[in-house]
Design an enzyme around this catalytic site. Structure first.
Site, short mmCIF file in Angstrom:
data_model
loop_
_atom_site.label_atom_id
_atom_site.label_comp_id
_atom_site.label_asym_id
_atom_site.label_seq_id
_atom_site.Cartn_x
_atom_site.Cartn_y
_atom_site.Cartn_z
N PRO A 66 -11.98 -50.52 6.34
CA PRO A 66 -12.07 -50.99 4.95
C PRO A 66 -13.44 -51.61 4.67
O PRO A 66 -13.97 -52.36 5.48
CB PRO A 66 -10.97 -52.05 4.86
CG PRO A 66 -10.07 -51.78 6.01
CD PRO A 66 -10.93 -51.20 7.09
N HIS A 67 -13.98 -51.26 3.52
CA HIS A 67 -15.25 -51.80 3.08
C HIS A 67 -15.36 -51.61 1.57
O HIS A 67 -14.76 -50.69 1.03
CB HIS A 67 -16.42 -51.10 3.78
CG HIS A 67 -16.43 -49.61 3.57
ND1 HIS A 67 -15.65 -48.76 4.32
CD2 HIS A 67 -17.09 -48.84 2.67
CE1 HIS A 67 -15.85 -47.52 3.91
NE2 HIS A 67 -16.70 -47.54 2.90
N PRO A 68 -16.08 -52.47 0.90
CA PRO A 68 -16.25 -52.30 -0.55
C PRO A 68 -17.01 -51.02 -0.85
O PRO A 68 -17.81 -50.54 -0.03
CB PRO A 68 -17.07 -53.52 -0.97
CG PRO A 68 -16.92 -54.50 0.13
CD PRO A 68 -16.71 -53.69 1.37
#
Length: 160
Positions: A66-68
């Site tokens: 997960p990452h922006p």
């Protein structure tokens, strides 16, 4: 550029992170991140959900990153990776359909640091022995040692 091991030392390693789905698991994971203020935790959580709604960060082999969608342009923090071993595998719409048992939450203030850490992390995850090692839910110390070993391999490959 920052190493994976130093990014993980900043972000921490957490075990038995609870959740019933991707959203609740991400929320529980973000609550654990000590380097974030309470205000920024909600912002980060919302940005991770936005990214997850675009397409899953479940990359396969039981792993999600997960990452922006866009880096968090801020001089307030150094890049970090928070590793979360989940209490139970979670459906994450991963590419291979396997539920996720471990997440590497990647937060960086620039595109350059994001791509640098992501490429180094991908090198580790492509290796089946590294993934098998993750399935043993290793201690944070053992995990950091394994990452350091893999980073040495990356650096050697870069020199050739």
């Amino acid at each position: 550029m920052v190493s994976i091991s130093s990014a993980v030392q900043r972000g921490g390693v957490f075990y038995d992170v609870k959740g019933e789905d991707a959203a609740s698991t991400l929320k529980a994971a973000v609550r654990n991140i000590d380097v974030l203020t309470n205000h920024s935790k909600e912002t980060i959580y919302q940005r991770l959900l936005e990214r997850e709604n675009l397409t899953s960060t479940g990359i396969g082999k039981g792993i999600a990153i997960p990452h922006p969608h866009k880096p968090l342009h801020s001089a307030d923090y150094q890049p970090f990776i928070t590793i979360c071993f989940l209490e139970k595998p979670i459906e994450f719409s991963a590419l291979d359909g396997k539920p996720v048992f471990v997440m590497f939450i990647l937060l960086c203030p620039s595109v350059k640091s994001h791509l640098h850490l992501l490429s180094r992390l991908a090198f580790c995850i492509r290796d089946d022995s590294f993934v098998h090692f993750l399935t043993t839910y290793p201690s944070a110390d053992k995990l950091l040692l394994k990452i350091v070993d893999f980073e040495k391999k990356i650096d050697q490959a870069d020199q050739n």
